[in-house]
Motif scaffolding. Structure first.
Motif, mmCIF file in Angstrom:
data_model
loop_
_atom_site.group_PDB
_atom_site.id
_atom_site.type_symbol
_atom_site.label_atom_id
_atom_site.label_comp_id
_atom_site.label_asym_id
_atom_site.label_seq_id
_atom_site.Cartn_x
_atom_site.Cartn_y
_atom_site.Cartn_z
ATOM 1 N N PRO A 1 6.351 1.069 6.810
ATOM 2 C CA PRO A 1 7.351 0.894 5.756
ATOM 3 C C PRO A 1 8.587 0.100 6.190
ATOM 4 O O PRO A 1 9.147 -0.661 5.400
ATOM 5 C CB PRO A 1 7.715 2.329 5.361
ATOM 6 C CG PRO A 1 6.469 3.100 5.655
ATOM 7 C CD PRO A 1 5.930 2.476 6.923
ATOM 8 N N THR B 1 2.833 -2.349 4.039
ATOM 9 C CA THR B 1 2.362 -3.637 3.553
ATOM 10 C C THR B 1 1.243 -4.130 4.452
ATOM 11 O O THR B 1 1.291 -3.945 5.667
ATOM 12 C CB THR B 1 3.525 -4.662 3.560
ATOM 13 O OG1 THR B 1 4.570 -4.152 2.735
ATOM 14 C CG2 THR B 1 3.092 -6.012 3.026
ATOM 15 N N THR C 1 0.851 -1.187 0.000
ATOM 16 C CA THR C 1 0.000 0.000 0.000
ATOM 17 C C THR C 1 0.885 1.235 0.000
ATOM 18 O O THR C 1 2.115 1.125 0.076
ATOM 19 C CB THR C 1 -0.911 0.043 1.249
ATOM 20 O OG1 THR C 1 -0.106 0.303 2.406
ATOM 21 C CG2 THR C 1 -1.677 -1.255 1.428
ATOM 22 N N ASP C 2 0.273 2.393 -0.043
ATOM 23 C CA ASP C 2 1.040 3.640 0.030
ATOM 24 C C ASP C 2 1.693 3.816 1.395
ATOM 25 O O ASP C 2 2.606 4.622 1.548
ATOM 26 C CB ASP C 2 0.137 4.843 -0.241
ATOM 27 C CG ASP C 2 -0.325 4.907 -1.682
ATOM 28 O OD1 ASP C 2 0.337 4.299 -2.552
ATOM 29 O OD2 ASP C 2 -1.353 5.560 -1.942
ATOM 30 N N TYR C 3 1.217 3.086 2.389
ATOM 31 C CA TYR C 3 1.681 3.262 3.768
ATOM 32 C C TYR C 3 2.511 2.101 4.290
ATOM 33 O O TYR C 3 2.897 2.093 5.440
ATOM 34 C CB TYR C 3 0.477 3.486 4.686
ATOM 35 C CG TYR C 3 -0.403 4.592 4.187
ATOM 36 C CD1 TYR C 3 0.009 5.917 4.290
ATOM 37 C CD2 TYR C 3 -1.608 4.324 3.576
ATOM 38 C CE1 TYR C 3 -0.784 6.946 3.806
ATOM 39 C CE2 TYR C 3 -2.406 5.346 3.088
ATOM 40 C CZ TYR C 3 -1.988 6.655 3.207
ATOM 41 O OH TYR C 3 -2.764 7.671 2.724
#
Length: 84
Positions: free
Chosen positions: A33, A18, A14-16
């Motif tokens: 991250p 996993t 995701t953008d943030y």
């Protein structure tokens, strides 16, 4: 040692970080991250030393902290029953 999840565990970037989903019980984990990089490195066949090196390169943290982070996450994944 490389990491392998059970066949009922899905991962998604995701953008943030996993996300891990345990399809057996619907429980999921959102990894930051740092944890996502560890998991990605281990799933790609790297060992814990490679994950430590990846953390140092990506986030500029010291080796002792990186080793602790990797060991803690790997232990949590194993005790959670997510790994095969």
């Amino acid at each position: 040692m490389a990491l392998r999840f059970g066949d009922k565990v899905s991962t998604a970037a995701t953008d943030y970080g996993t996300v891990l989903l345990d399809e057996r019980n619907g429980q999921y984990w959102e990894l930051n991250p740092t944890a996502g990089l560890i998991v990605t490195t281990l799933l790609a066949g790297g060992d814990e030393t490679a994950a430590v090196d990846a953390l140092i390169a990506e986030f500029g943290i010291d080796r002792t902290r990186a080793e602790q982070d990797v060991a803690t996450l790997v232990e949590e994944l194993r005790t959670s029953g997510l790994t095969a």
